[in-house]
Design a protein around this motif. Sequence first.
Motif, PDB file in Angstrom:
ATOM      1  N   PRO A  31       0.832  -1.210   0.000  1.00 56.62           N
ATOM      2  CA  PRO A  31       0.000   0.000   0.000  1.00 56.62           C
ATOM      3  C   PRO A  31       0.866   1.259   0.000  1.00 56.62           C
ATOM      4  CG  PRO A  31      -0.799  -1.577   1.615  1.00 56.62           C
ATOM      5  CD  PRO A  31       0.518  -2.109   1.134  1.00 56.62           C
ATOM      6  N   LEU A  32       0.501   2.211  -0.863  1.00 60.00           N
ATOM      7  CA  LEU A  32       1.129   3.530  -0.962  1.00 60.00           C
ATOM      8  C   LEU A  32       2.557   3.489  -1.503  1.00 60.00           C
ATOM      9  CD1 LEU A  32      -0.140   5.138   2.380  1.00 60.00           C
ATOM     10  CD2 LEU A  32      -1.283   5.028   0.160  1.00 60.00           C
ATOM     11  N   GLU A  33       3.046   2.288  -1.878  1.00 57.00           N
ATOM     12  CA  GLU A  33       4.365   2.168  -2.503  1.00 57.00           C
ATOM     13  C   GLU A  33       4.205   2.186  -4.021  1.00 57.00           C
ATOM     14  OE1 GLU A  33       6.822  -0.443   0.830  1.00 57.00           O
ATOM     15  OE2 GLU A  33       5.736  -1.501  -0.763  1.00 57.00           O
ATOM     16  N   THR A  34       5.326   2.302  -4.735  1.00 51.50           N
ATOM     17  CA  THR A  34       5.270   2.340  -6.194  1.00 51.50           C
ATOM     18  C   THR A  34       6.364   1.465  -6.781  1.00 51.50           C
ATOM     19  OG1 THR A  34       5.141   3.827  -8.106  1.00 51.50           O
ATOM     20  CG2 THR A  34       6.779   4.361  -6.423  1.00 51.50           C
ATOM     21  N   PHE A  35       6.098   0.934  -7.967  1.00 53.43           N
ATOM     22  CA  PHE A  35       7.032   0.018  -8.614  1.00 53.43           C
ATOM     23  C   PHE A  35       7.674   0.694  -9.832  1.00 53.43           C
ATOM     24  CE2 PHE A  35       8.177  -3.882 -11.019  1.00 53.43           C
ATOM     25  CZ  PHE A  35       8.942  -4.503 -10.034  1.00 53.43           C
ATOM     26  N   ILE A  36       6.895   0.942 -10.863  1.00 54.26           N
ATOM     27  CA  ILE A  36       7.368   1.688 -12.040  1.00 54.26           C
ATOM     28  C   ILE A  36       6.369   2.819 -12.296  1.00 54.26           C
ATOM     29  CG2 ILE A  36       8.002   1.586 -14.479  1.00 54.26           C
ATOM     30  CD1 ILE A  36       8.610  -1.347 -14.143  1.00 54.26           C
ATOM     31  N   PRO A  37       6.644   4.009 -11.797  1.00 53.02           N
ATOM     32  CA  PRO A  37       5.665   5.105 -11.884  1.00 53.02           C
ATOM     33  C   PRO A  37       5.643   5.792 -13.248  1.00 53.02           C
ATOM     34  CG  PRO A  37       7.609   5.826 -10.691  1.00 53.02           C
ATOM     35  CD  PRO A  37       7.822   4.371 -10.997  1.00 53.02           C
ATOM     36  N   GLU A  38       4.438   6.088 -13.746  1.00 52.85           N
ATOM     37  CA  GLU A  38       4.216   6.912 -14.925  1.00 52.85           C
ATOM     38  C   GLU A  38       3.333   8.077 -14.506  1.00 52.85           C
ATOM     39  OE1 GLU A  38       5.305   6.828 -18.040  1.00 52.85           O
ATOM     40  OE2 GLU A  38       6.498   4.994 -17.876  1.00 52.85           O
ATOM     41  N   PHE A  39       3.744   9.302 -14.823  1.00 55.18           N
ATOM     42  CA  PHE A  39       3.029  10.478 -14.341  1.00 55.18           C
ATOM     43  C   PHE A  39       1.759  10.752 -15.151  1.00 55.18           C
ATOM     44  CE2 PHE A  39       7.575  11.432 -13.392  1.00 55.18           C
ATOM     45  CZ  PHE A  39       7.485  11.305 -12.016  1.00 55.18           C
ATOM     46  N   ILE A  40       0.713  11.200 -14.444  1.00 56.03           N
ATOM     47  CA  ILE A  40      -0.500  11.720 -15.063  1.00 56.03           C
ATOM     48  C   ILE A  40      -0.540  13.201 -14.714  1.00 56.03           C
ATOM     49  CG2 ILE A  40      -3.002  11.517 -15.273  1.00 56.03           C
ATOM     50  CD1 ILE A  40      -2.777   8.734 -14.002  1.00 56.03           C
ATOM     51  N   VAL A  98       0.213   9.289 -10.169  1.00 56.60           N
ATOM     52  CA  VAL A  98       1.108   8.308 -10.773  1.00 56.60           C
ATOM     53  C   VAL A  98       0.305   7.063 -11.132  1.00 56.60           C
ATOM     54  CG1 VAL A  98       2.900   6.622 -10.206  1.00 56.60           C
ATOM     55  CG2 VAL A  98       3.293   9.043  -9.753  1.00 56.60           C
ATOM     56  N   TYR A  99       0.471   6.584 -12.364  1.00 53.75           N
ATOM     57  CA  TYR A  99      -0.119   5.310 -12.766  1.00 53.75           C
ATOM     58  C   TYR A  99       0.957   4.250 -12.694  1.00 53.75           C
ATOM     59  CZ  TYR A  99      -2.234   1.683 -15.689  1.00 53.75           C
ATOM     60  OH  TYR A  99      -2.734   0.491 -16.164  1.00 53.75           O
ATOM     61  N   ASP A 100       0.714   3.210 -11.921  1.00 52.61           N
ATOM     62  CA  ASP A 100       1.662   2.113 -11.723  1.00 52.61           C
ATOM     63  C   ASP A 100       0.984   0.834 -12.195  1.00 52.61           C
ATOM     64  OD1 ASP A 100       3.453   0.215 -10.872  1.00 52.61           O
ATOM     65  OD2 ASP A 100       3.667   0.992  -8.846  1.00 52.61           O
ATOM     66  N   TYR A 101       1.241   0.484 -13.471  1.00 54.84           N
ATOM     67  CA  TYR A 101       0.564  -0.673 -14.048  1.00 54.84           C
ATOM     68  C   TYR A 101       0.923  -1.952 -13.311  1.00 54.84           C
ATOM     69  CZ  TYR A 101      -0.133  -4.638 -17.122  1.00 54.84           C
ATOM     70  OH  TYR A 101      -0.470  -5.868 -17.617  1.00 54.84           O
ATOM     71  N   ASN A 102       2.182  -2.103 -12.927  1.00 54.56           N
ATOM     72  CA  ASN A 102       2.619  -3.327 -12.264  1.00 54.56           C
ATOM     73  C   ASN A 102       1.905  -3.545 -10.935  1.00 54.56           C
ATOM     74  OD1 ASN A 102       5.209  -4.490 -13.789  1.00 54.56           O
ATOM     75  ND2 ASN A 102       5.175  -2.257 -13.970  1.00 54.56           N
ATOM     76  N   ASN A 103       1.555  -2.461 -10.256  1.00 51.98           N
ATOM     77  CA  ASN A 103       0.805  -2.563  -9.011  1.00 51.98           C
ATOM     78  C   ASN A 103      -0.703  -2.401  -9.218  1.00 51.98           C
ATOM     79  OD1 ASN A 103       2.830  -3.128  -7.177  1.00 51.98           O
ATOM     80  ND2 ASN A 103       3.303  -0.976  -6.767  1.00 51.98           N
ATOM     81  N   ARG A 104      -1.098  -2.200 -10.510  1.00 56.05           N
ATOM     82  CA  ARG A 104      -2.523  -2.091 -10.870  1.00 56.05           C
ATOM     83  C   ARG A 104      -3.229  -1.003 -10.058  1.00 56.05           C
ATOM     84  NH1 ARG A 104      -3.923  -3.248 -15.163  1.00 56.05           N
ATOM     85  NH2 ARG A 104      -5.952  -4.114 -14.699  1.00 56.05           N
ATOM     86  N   LYS A 105      -2.639   0.207 -10.044  1.00 58.86           N
ATOM     87  CA  LYS A 105      -3.262   1.268  -9.260  1.00 58.86           C
ATOM     88  C   LYS A 105      -2.830   2.646  -9.753  1.00 58.86           C
ATOM     89  CE  LYS A 105       0.321   1.258  -5.651  1.00 58.86           C
ATOM     90  NZ  LYS A 105       0.609   0.990  -4.221  1.00 58.86           N
ATOM     91  N   ILE A 106      -3.627   3.640  -9.372  1.00 54.95           N
ATOM     92  CA  ILE A 106      -3.286   5.049  -9.550  1.00 54.95           C
ATOM     93  C   ILE A 106      -3.096   5.637  -8.156  1.00 54.95           C
ATOM     94  CG2 ILE A 106      -4.116   7.307 -10.304  1.00 54.95           C
ATOM     95  CD1 ILE A 106      -5.563   5.884 -12.587  1.00 54.95           C
ATOM     96  N   SER A 107      -1.927   6.252  -7.924  1.00 53.96           N
ATOM     97  CA  SER A 107      -1.591   6.770  -6.605  1.00 53.96           C
ATOM     98  C   SER A 107      -1.522   8.289  -6.629  1.00 53.96           C
ATOM     99  CB  SER A 107      -0.244   6.211  -6.126  1.00 53.96           C
ATOM    100  OG  SER A 107      -0.278   4.806  -6.052  1.00 53.96           O
ATOM    101  N   THR A 108      -1.907   8.885  -5.521  1.00 59.79           N
ATOM    102  CA  THR A 108      -1.812  10.331  -5.339  1.00 59.79           C
ATOM    103  C   THR A 108      -0.693  10.638  -4.359  1.00 59.79           C
ATOM    104  OG1 THR A 108      -4.197  10.606  -5.711  1.00 59.79           O
ATOM    105  CG2 THR A 108      -3.046  12.412  -4.605  1.00 59.79           C
ATOM    106  N   PHE A 109       0.219  11.537  -4.760  1.00 60.89           N
ATOM    107  CA  PHE A 109       1.331  11.962  -3.919  1.00 60.89           C
ATOM    108  C   PHE A 109       1.183  13.439  -3.571  1.00 60.89           C
ATOM    109  CE2 PHE A 109       3.073   8.203  -5.873  1.00 60.89           C
ATOM    110  CZ  PHE A 109       3.952   7.674  -4.944  1.00 60.89           C
TER     111      PHE A 109
END
Length: 357
Positions: free
Chosen positions: A97-106, A116-127
């Motif tokens: 939770p709340l960690e990131t693997f390969i981040p792509e910015f939105i 950040v969209y992190d496909y490997n973690n199947r989630k969109i995270s807010t920082f």
Amino acid sequence: MKILNPFLLFIFLFSCATKNEEENHRIISLEDFKEISLNSEKHYFQEVINASSFALQGDKILISEYHNIPDESPRIHIINTSDWTYDKPKGRYGKGPLETFIPEFIVSRDTERFLVYDYNNRKISTFSINDTSLLATSDRKITNPNFGPMRLALTPNRNYLGVARENENKLLEFDLEGSLIAEYGEFEKLEERPELTKLQISLLSNGRFHGNPKNGIYVRASIYRDLLEIFDYKTKKFISVAGPDLNLPEFEYHQSEFGGMLSFEPDVHFKYQAVTVTNNYIFVLYSGFSQLDYSNTGSVAKEIRVFDLNGNPKWRLILDRSISGLGVNEKSNEIYGLTTDKDPGIAVFQIPDEALN
């Protein structure tokens, strides 16, 4: 009452359709641009190890790292463009939770947080941009299988507009819960390669993606073809800009359980490397270099092509150094890019007045 001659009506409708097709599909040449040379200054940050993606949000530059850096290293860096200081690290590496693997910015216009969209973690995270925690402030899990590897941008109504790696449609729209709500622009068959399927054409047309929610203009820029596809979210129409090079590269197609893949010879020249849509223009970083060139000289791209929002060519900005990634600061009239030399940093180019009027 006069009855319109059916033949004249056909000619009229055909001429309208032809004119509309010409407006939506145009071919350009290098002579259509005015050429301007730009010099740069470079800012170096020792905290950045092996930069991957690059984004400008407000007066902050966001840089993500490739996956091959040490696990304990942060995945994201924030740089202040106001005084060119290192702001802070973000993104703790991991699949929790709340960690990131390969981040792509939105990218958005938010000055308090970034997505950040992190496909490997199947989630969109807010920082948070302001706090000092490496962790995201929230995660939104994505379960829709259509939400695969893709580049994402926010729409004017705060949905997600995405370019999938392999899909028969050029753009996909998702709501905030990750549900597919619209598909736009089915790929057309290529006359010169009629044997290619639409999925293979999507791989060949794949590349970079950026949009501006303020004016509703979004652009797909192909890595392998001299092709821009401009999408107006308000009208839901595309404008295709092809050329100057209209030739398709030679490639081999491979199919696996993970989908299709194209392989190219190392001397094939890449096309568009990055794209940014401002309020008035489309800035596209153009390569013209091959993987072999990069291996030998570190050259990725030394040219920016500028178009108006309808895809009309304006300027070719010839750069004094090779960069990857692209950001345009409309307040300071500056262009930013990651340098591709032995000690990568951020190059800053001043946009000349003649390219602003």
